[in-house]
Design an enzyme around this catalytic site. Sequence first.
Site, PDB file in Angstrom:
ATOM      1  N   SER A 195       1.028  -5.500   4.620  1.00  0.00           N
ATOM      2  CA  SER A 195       1.733  -4.287   5.032  1.00  0.00           C
ATOM      3  C   SER A 195       2.830  -3.901   4.041  1.00  0.00           C
ATOM      4  O   SER A 195       3.933  -3.516   4.426  1.00  0.00           O
ATOM      5  CB  SER A 195       2.342  -4.470   6.437  1.00  0.00           C
ATOM      6  N   LYS A 245       0.050   3.420   7.764  1.00  0.00           N
ATOM      7  CA  LYS A 245      -0.752   3.072   6.589  1.00  0.00           C
ATOM      8  C   LYS A 245      -2.249   3.240   6.833  1.00  0.00           C
ATOM      9  O   LYS A 245      -3.028   3.252   5.873  1.00  0.00           O
ATOM     10  CB  LYS A 245      -0.439   1.647   6.145  1.00  0.00           C
ATOM     11  N   LYS A 292      -4.498  -2.912  11.822  1.00  0.00           N
ATOM     12  CA  LYS A 292      -3.161  -2.762  11.230  1.00  0.00           C
ATOM     13  C   LYS A 292      -2.078  -2.967  12.275  1.00  0.00           C
ATOM     14  O   LYS A 292      -2.183  -2.502  13.403  1.00  0.00           O
ATOM     15  CB  LYS A 292      -3.014  -1.372  10.609  1.00  0.00           C
ATOM     16  N   SER A 315       4.285   0.794  10.536  1.00  0.00           N
ATOM     17  CA  SER A 315       3.264   0.660   9.491  1.00  0.00           C
ATOM     18  C   SER A 315       1.854   1.002   9.933  1.00  0.00           C
ATOM     19  O   SER A 315       0.926   0.979   9.114  1.00  0.00           O
ATOM     20  CB  SER A 315       3.279  -0.766   8.924  1.00  0.00           C
TER      21      SER A 315
END
Length: 383
Positions: free
Chosen positions: A122, A65, A225, A62
């Site tokens: 997420s 992202k 993140k 992720s």
Amino acid sequence: MRLIRMIAVILCIAMLTFMDLSVQTKALSEKEITAPSAVLMDATSGKVLFEKNAHEIRACASITKIMTLILVMEAIDSGKLRWEDTVTASAHAASMGGSDIWLEAGETMTVDEMVKATIVASANDAAVALAEKVSGSEEAFVSAMNQKAKTLGMKETVFKNCNGLDEEGHVTSAYDVALMSRELLRHPKILSYSGIWMDELRNGKTQLVNTNKLLKSYEGITGLKTGTTSQAGSCISATAERDGLSLIAVVLGSATGTDRFKDAAKVLDHGFAGYGMYLPEMPKEAERELTVTNGMESIVRTECHADEKILIEKGSASDIKAEVYLPEKTEAPVEKGEVIGKLIYKSGGKQIAEYPIAAADPVKEINFRDVANLFLKSMSDQP
């Protein structure tokens, strides 16, 4: 006895005089980082301060992202998208597995809510819904992601989707993740989302808890993140700021979530212990009057905007030297803002910053008409 004491004191003073009392920062070794790949980058300059297999190609889960959010923020900045716009989840978006907020096909949320879900929880489904809102389809959005990666110099990255679910050929590197993290930080509003610990959606029916546990344990953490899949392992791009120093620590492929947080903290600690931001004094020679040949004016003022703090190693401020490079004269015409020279700061013989020295005013090239007009004006001004 008194003589012996005096000799001892003299010897101690001599030892202290010749000892190196500067603070020595212990270098961080690759072995101290359990993750197979990591990098520490200064967010302001982009300088790499630590690396371990930084260009090794790996899955990134992720962390993907980050690029998704870059394109969303650019769409908002350009006016193509607004925070209050409605995003409708497609059947494709709702079909995403892994981390999600359980969107149903046809369900609507605002861009604000979808961004919050994407970065805090997420949410894979929210990321796809945003991608479709921006580009019409995830496929078109992923194409834009790869194009953006090229413009940022991300040479080891190929995106296959917008959320980071494992897919053959969907890869990046710790260095590339740092590059795109730095780009996302150019949109400071994103930090108001990445710093959220807990929030809610659907009028409190859906609880969001940030996957970045450093928010509760690391001083100065601002985001950014996390990501975890079977192929990528546990990953994180962690951003933190102290005393004006903004750092990006990327850790890819950790065995556990706990390991990634420990490694990220170690890498950040190394940066804050060894580096700081410093505003050196600008030399007078960088802003002065310069002779102009063949001009309507015989001189031009120079200016230099060296007013930003620069990254230095702690304890090296006294070693910083300024070097001004300006010609003895310049030739007309000269445009306002035209670069004439440069100011360079060095530390330990190595360049650490460079600033242009430019013309503060324009100077026209001498010509007969202007000279004649100036002569006639001077004559008319005579009493």
